[in-house]
Design a protein around this motif. Structure first.
Motif, PDB file in Angstrom:
ATOM      1  N   ALA A 162       3.599  -5.250  -4.881  1.00  0.00           N
ATOM      2  CA  ALA A 162       1.936  -5.674  -5.196  1.00  0.00           C
ATOM      3  C   ALA A 162       1.322  -4.414  -3.880  1.00  0.00           C
ATOM      4  O   ALA A 162      -0.058  -4.281  -4.883  1.00  0.00           O
ATOM      5  N   ARG A 163       1.770  -4.625  -2.726  1.00  0.00           N
ATOM      6  CA  ARG A 163       1.315  -3.433  -2.081  1.00  0.00           C
ATOM      7  C   ARG A 163       1.053  -2.075  -2.610  1.00  0.00           C
ATOM      8  O   ARG A 163       0.195  -1.502  -2.519  1.00  0.00           O
ATOM      9  N   LYS A 164       2.427  -1.449  -3.420  1.00  0.00           N
ATOM     10  CA  LYS A 164       2.035  -0.395  -3.582  1.00  0.00           C
ATOM     11  C   LYS A 164       1.386  -0.173  -4.872  1.00  0.00           C
ATOM     12  O   LYS A 164       0.361   0.663  -4.928  1.00  0.00           O
ATOM     13  N   LEU A 165       0.140  -1.118  -5.562  1.00  0.00           N
ATOM     14  CA  LEU A 165      -0.002  -1.697  -6.259  1.00  0.00           C
ATOM     15  C   LEU A 165      -1.690  -1.655  -6.451  1.00  0.00           C
ATOM     16  O   LEU A 165      -2.627  -1.687  -7.457  1.00  0.00           O
ATOM     17  N   ALA A 166      -1.792  -1.859  -5.072  1.00  0.00           N
ATOM     18  CA  ALA A 166      -3.347  -1.860  -4.704  1.00  0.00           C
ATOM     19  C   ALA A 166      -4.013  -1.094  -4.951  1.00  0.00           C
ATOM     20  O   ALA A 166      -5.190  -1.602  -5.438  1.00  0.00           O
ATOM     21  N   ILE A 167      -3.982   0.402  -4.635  1.00  0.00           N
ATOM     22  CA  ILE A 167      -5.176   1.647  -5.075  1.00  0.00           C
ATOM     23  C   ILE A 167      -5.303   0.937  -6.486  1.00  0.00           C
ATOM     24  O   ILE A 167      -6.174   1.399  -7.160  1.00  0.00           O
ATOM     25  N   PRO A 168      -3.469   1.367  -7.040  1.00  0.00           N
ATOM     26  CA  PRO A 168      -4.086   1.536  -8.857  1.00  0.00           C
ATOM     27  C   PRO A 168      -4.339   0.780  -9.794  1.00  0.00           C
ATOM     28  O   PRO A 168      -5.731   0.955 -10.502  1.00  0.00           O
ATOM     29  N   ALA A 169      -4.393  -0.824  -9.400  1.00  0.00           N
ATOM     30  CA  ALA A 169      -5.373  -2.370  -9.275  1.00  0.00           C
ATOM     31  C   ALA A 169      -6.443  -1.748  -9.171  1.00  0.00           C
ATOM     32  O   ALA A 169      -7.342  -2.223 -10.230  1.00  0.00           O
ATOM     33  N   LEU A 170      -7.148  -1.318  -7.809  1.00  0.00           N
ATOM     34  CA  LEU A 170      -8.209  -1.622  -7.903  1.00  0.00           C
ATOM     35  C   LEU A 170      -9.509  -0.244  -8.249  1.00  0.00           C
ATOM     36  O   LEU A 170     -11.071  -0.737  -9.333  1.00  0.00           O
ATOM     37  N   PHE A 171      -9.037   1.190  -9.035  1.00  0.00           N
ATOM     38  CA  PHE A 171      -8.955   1.823  -9.858  1.00  0.00           C
ATOM     39  C   PHE A 171      -9.197   1.763 -10.634  1.00  0.00           C
ATOM     40  O   PHE A 171     -10.541   1.564 -11.817  1.00  0.00           O
ATOM     41  N   ALA A 172      -8.330   0.961 -11.415  1.00  0.00           N
ATOM     42  CA  ALA A 172      -8.126  -0.123 -12.650  1.00  0.00           C
ATOM     43  C   ALA A 172      -9.847  -0.580 -13.239  1.00  0.00           C
ATOM     44  O   ALA A 172      -9.857  -0.888 -13.921  1.00  0.00           O
ATOM     45  N   ALA A 173      -9.849  -1.711 -11.657  1.00  0.00           N
ATOM     46  CA  ALA A 173     -10.844  -3.546 -11.567  1.00  0.00           C
ATOM     47  C   ALA A 173     -12.357  -2.128 -12.076  1.00  0.00           C
ATOM     48  O   ALA A 173     -13.083  -3.150 -12.721  1.00  0.00           O
ATOM     49  N   THR A 174     -11.995  -1.600 -10.962  1.00  0.00           N
ATOM     50  CA  THR A 174     -13.357  -0.946 -10.782  1.00  0.00           C
ATOM     51  C   THR A 174     -14.014  -0.379 -11.987  1.00  0.00           C
ATOM     52  O   THR A 174     -15.344  -0.369 -12.292  1.00  0.00           O
ATOM     53  N   ALA A 175     -12.859   0.739 -12.817  1.00  0.00           N
ATOM     54  CA  ALA A 175     -12.998   1.504 -13.580  1.00  0.00           C
ATOM     55  C   ALA A 175     -13.294   0.304 -15.018  1.00  0.00           C
ATOM     56  O   ALA A 175     -14.364   0.122 -16.178  1.00  0.00           O
ATOM     57  N   LEU A 176     -13.206  -0.755 -15.629  1.00  0.00           N
ATOM     58  CA  LEU A 176     -13.142  -1.893 -15.959  1.00  0.00           C
ATOM     59  C   LEU A 176     -14.554  -2.434 -15.649  1.00  0.00           C
ATOM     60  O   LEU A 176     -15.699  -2.686 -17.379  1.00  0.00           O
ATOM     61  N   VAL A 177     -14.829  -3.039 -14.660  1.00  0.00           N
ATOM     62  CA  VAL A 177     -15.823  -3.942 -14.552  1.00  0.00           C
ATOM     63  C   VAL A 177     -17.124  -2.214 -14.686  1.00  0.00           C
ATOM     64  O   VAL A 177     -18.274  -3.342 -15.768  1.00  0.00           O
TER      65      VAL A 177
END
Length: 635
Positions: free
Chosen positions: A420-435
Motif C-alpha cells: 500500500a505504501r508503494k501505491l500511495a502516490i499512484p492511488a492519489l493521482f488516480a483518485a484525484t483524476a476520478l473526482v
C-alpha cells in the motif's frame, strides 16, 4: 521466365521442407545425427522463399499483365509505390509474404539458436518445417501467385483505392512479421515438449522471438488503427471489426506469453502456462489468417472469396493446433515447476495478468466468431459490435490496467514490504483524476472516467521502479518495461479522452457558410475539381479558426476509375491538444455539400502510446541481446 523461376523456387522450398521434417523426426528419435543437415535445409528453404517473393515484386514493379495476380490487382497508371505494395495487397501475394517470413524465421532459428540442446533445436526446426509444408501446399495447390494469363489483358483492373496509401507499405508486413514470428515460439514450445527440455535455457531462446513478434504486432496494430482512422473517413480509431480483432487476439496472447516466458527465464516457473500460451498465440495468428483469407468476411482487409481456400486454411489450423495441444496434454504432467511463490508476489501478479488477458482474449474470440458460426448454422445474420466488447471487455481491461500499475512494484517469490505504501502516490493521482472527471464531465461514460483515472495513476506507477537507480546502469530490460507500461498509460489516456471529450457536427453547407464544432469555427470557403495520377476529386477549402489561429484544410471526395470506386479523403489538423477532423461528402440538388466535422482532444495520444509500447519492447529486446552476447563472450 521470372514467374516460372519464382514458382520453381516455391516447389523446391516445399520439397526441402518435406526432407527437413523427415530428417528432424529421425534425429529426435535418435536414429541418425542430422543436426547440420536440418539446419542447412532450413536456411536454404528460407532463401528460396525470399527469392520467390522477390520475383513477385519484380513482376508487380514491371506491371507484367501476363501474370493473373498482376492483372487483377495492378494498373499501368498506378504510382510506383503502390505497384510494389500491390504485391501483398491481395490474397495470393499476402500469403506468399506469410510463407516468406515463415521460411526466413526458420532460417534465423537455425542460425541463431545454437545454444539450445541439439534435440530441442532440431525438433523445433521440424515443427517449423511442418508449418512451412502446409502453407507451401496451400500456395501451390490453392493460391498460386505466379499463374499465367493467355492472352494477357491490355490493362489491369487496379488495386482497391482504399489500399492505395503509404500505410499499406507498412501495415501488412509488420503484422505478418508479428503473426509468423509467433510461429517460432510455437515451434520452440513443441520442440521443447517433445525433447523434455522446458527450462530457463528455452526461455532465453524463446523470449527474443516473442518480444520481436510482439513489437511488430504492436506497430502493425497501431499503424492499422491510424490508417483506418484517416483513410476510411469515419472518424474512429477502433470499430471491433472482425479483421481488427484478428490482429488483436494474437497480440493479447503474445502479451500474456511475454510475461510468462519472463517468469520461466527468471524463476524457472510457469512452465505449463508458457507452453500453453505459445500454442495459443500462434493458434490466434492462424485464426486471424482464416478470418481474412477464407472469404467468410466482407472487408477492405479481406482478399479471398473462394470458400475452398478457407476450408484449406481451416484444415491446416485444425491439424497444427490439434497436434500441438495433443503434445501439450501428454507432456504437461511432466513439467516440473521451479521455486514456489506466495499469493502476493510478482509471479502471482503475472499469473493474474495472464488470466485476465486470456479471459479478454476469450471474450473477443467469442464475439468475433459467434456471429459467423450462427450464420453458418441458421442462415441468420447477427451483429456483435462495440457495445458488447466495450461493456464486457472494458471493465476487465480496467482491472488489467490496475494490475499493470501494481505488478512491477511487487518482489519475486514474496512481497515483504507493505504494498500500500508503494501505491500511495499512484492511488492519489488516480483518485484525484476520478473526482475531477465525475465533477467536470457528468455526461461522460463511467468507462471513460475510469480510463482517465487509470491513466493518471499509471503515470507515476511506471516511474516508481526507476527511482533510486542509476540511469546509466539500469538494465535496458527495466527501461523497456517502464517505457512500455508508460505507453500503455498514454494510450489509455488518449482512448478515454477521445471517448469523453469528442464533439461531432454533421451539416450541409454552401460556400461562405460557417459551422462551429467544439472550440473551432470552420468556414466553407470554396469547392473545386482536382486530379491525381489515377484519380479525380472534388476538393473543398475550409478555413478553421480558434483563438486567433487560422488553419486551411482541404478534404476531398475522390473517384478512381480502375477499379471504379469513390473514397473520402479526410483533412486533419493536428495540434498538441488534439485533432480537427474534416470529411467532405456528396452535394445535393441545391448545391450544398455534406460536411462532417470532429474535434478530438488528445486523440493522438492513442498512437503515440502505441509507439512508446513498441519502443519499450525494442529496448527490452536490445537488453536481452546484450546480455546474451556477454554470456557467450565471458562464459
Amino acid at each position: 521466365m521470372i514467374p516460372e523461376a519464382g514458382l520453381a523456387a516455391l516447389w523446391l522450398a516445399a520439397s526441402l521442407s518435406v526432407l527437413g521434417l523427415l530428417l528432424s523426426a529421425l534425429h529426435v528419435r535418435g536414429t541418425i545425427d542430422a543436426d547440420r543437415p536440418v539446419r542447412g535445409l532450413a536456411v536454404v528453404q528460407g532463401l528460396l522463399c525470399l527469392f520467390a517473393f522477390v520475383m513477385l515484386l519484380i513482376v508487380f514493379a514491371r506491371t507484367d499483365l501476363s501474370v493473373a495476380l498482376v492483372a487483377e490487382n495492378s494498373h499501368s497508371a498506378k504510382p510506383f509505390i503502390y505497384k510494389v505494395a500491390g504485391a501483398w495487397g491481395n490474397h495470393e501475394g499476402s500469403m506468399l509474404l506469410w510463407v516468406t517470413v515463415l521460411g526466413l524465421s526458420g532460417a534465423a532459428l537455425a542460425v541463431f539458436s545454437r545454444q539450445l540442446p541439439s534435440r530441442t533445436l532440431i525438433a523445433a526446426l521440424g515443427a517449423q518445417a511442418a508449418l512451412a509444408l502446409g502453407f507451401h501446399a496451400f500456395l501451390l495447390f490453392a493460391s498460386n501467385p505466379f499463374a499465367r494469363l493467355d492472352p494477357a489483358p491490355i490493362e489491369g483492373r487496379g488495386l482497391n483505392p482504399l489500399l492505395q496509401d503509404p500505410g499499406l507499405a507498412f501495415h501488412p508486413p509488420t503484422l505478418y512479421l508479428g503473426y509468423v514470428g509467433l510461429s517460432v515460439a510455437f515451434s520452440l514450445a513443441v520442440g521443447a515438449m517433445l525433447a523434455g527440455d522446458v527450462d530457463r535455457q528455452l526461455a532465453r531462446a524463446m523470449r527474443p522471438w516473442v518480444l520481436g513478434a510482439w513489437i511488430f504486432l504492436t506497430l502493425g496494430i497501431t499503424a492499422g488503427s491510424y490508417w483506418a482512422y484517416y483513410e476510411l473517413g469515419w472518424g474512429g480509431w477502433w470499430f471491433w471489426d472482425p479483421v481488427e480483432n484478428a490482429s488483436l487476439m494474437p497480440w493479447l496472447a503474445a502479451t500474456a506469453l511475454l510475461h510468462s516466458v519472463a517468469v520461466l527465464g527468471a524463476r524457472n516457473a510457469l512452465k505449463a502456462w508458457t507452453m500453453m500460451l505459445a500454442v495459443i498465440a500462434f493458434s490466434m495468428s492462424m485464426v486471424g489468417t482464416f478470418l481474412v483469407r477464407s472469404g467468410i468476411l466482407t472487408s477492405v482487409h479481406a482478399f479471398a472469396v473462394d470458400p475452398t481456400r478457407g476450408a484449406f486454411i481451416l484444415a491446416l489450423l485444425g491439424i497444427y493446433v490439434t497436434a500441438a495441444f495433443g503434445i501439450f496434454a501428454v507432456r504437461a504432467a511432466n513439467l516440473r515447476e521451479g521455486a514456489p511463490f506466495e499469493p502476493v508476489s510478482r509471479e502471482a501478479g503475472i499469473v493474474v495478468n495472464n488470466l485476465l488477458l486470456t479471459v479478454i482474449l476469450g471474450i473477443v474470440f467469442i464475439g468475433t466468431l459467434y456471429p459467423l458460426i450462427a450464420e453458418a448454422l441458421t442462415g441468420e445474420k447477427l451483429s456483435v459490435g462495440a457495445p458488447y466488447f466495450n461493456s464486457v471487455a472494458g471493465p476487465l481491461a480496467i482491472l488489467l490496467g490496475v494490475l499493470l500499475a501494481v505488478g512491477p512494484l511487487l518482489s519475486w517469490r514474496q512481497e515483504r514490504r507493505p504494498i500500500a505504501r508503494k501505491l500511495a502516490i499512484p492511488a492519489l493521482f488516480a483518485a484525484t483524476a476520478l473526482v475531477i472527471a465525475l465533477l467536470a464531465m457528468p455526461q461522460a461514460s463511467l468507462l471513460a472516467k475510469a480510463g482517465l483515472a487509470l491513466a493518471a495513476g499509471l503515470l507515476p506507477a511506471t516511474i516508481i521502479p526507476l527511482i533510486g537507480r542509476n540511469p546509466l546502469r539500469t538494465p535496458l530490460t527495466i527501461w523497456g518495461m517502464a517505457i512500455a507500461h508508460l505507453g500503455a498509460a498514454v494510450s489509455i489516456g488518449g482512448m478515454a479522452a477521445d471517448t469523453a471529450f469528442t464533439t461531432e457536427k454533421l451539416t450541409a453547407v454552401a460556400p461562405g457558410d460557417t459551422v462551429d464544432v467544439g472550440p473551432w469555427l470552420v468556414k466553407f470557403e470554396s469547392v473545386s475539381p482536382v486530379a491525381g495520377p489515377n484519380w479525380t476529386a472534388v476538393e473543398a477549402e475550409l478555413r478553421a479558426s480558434r483563438g486567433g489561429g487560422v488553419h486551411i484544410l482541404k478534404p476531398q471526395s475522390r473517384y478512381f476509375t480502375d477499379p471504379p470506386t469513390e473514397t473520402n479523403e479526410a483533412a486533419i489538423q493536428t495540434l498538441l491538444s488534439g485533432q480537427l477532423y474534416t470529411v467532405l461528402g456528396k452535394s445535393d440538388a441545391e448545391g450544398r455539400y455534406q460536411l462532417r466535422l470532429w474535434w478530438k482532444p488528445l486523440v493522438t495520444l492513442i498512437w503515440f502510446g502505441g509507439l512508446l509500447i513498441a519502443l519499450g519492447g525494442l529496448l527490452a529486446l536490445l537488453g536481452h541481446a546484450r546480455r546474451s552476447w556477454r554470456r557467450r563472450v565471458f562464459r
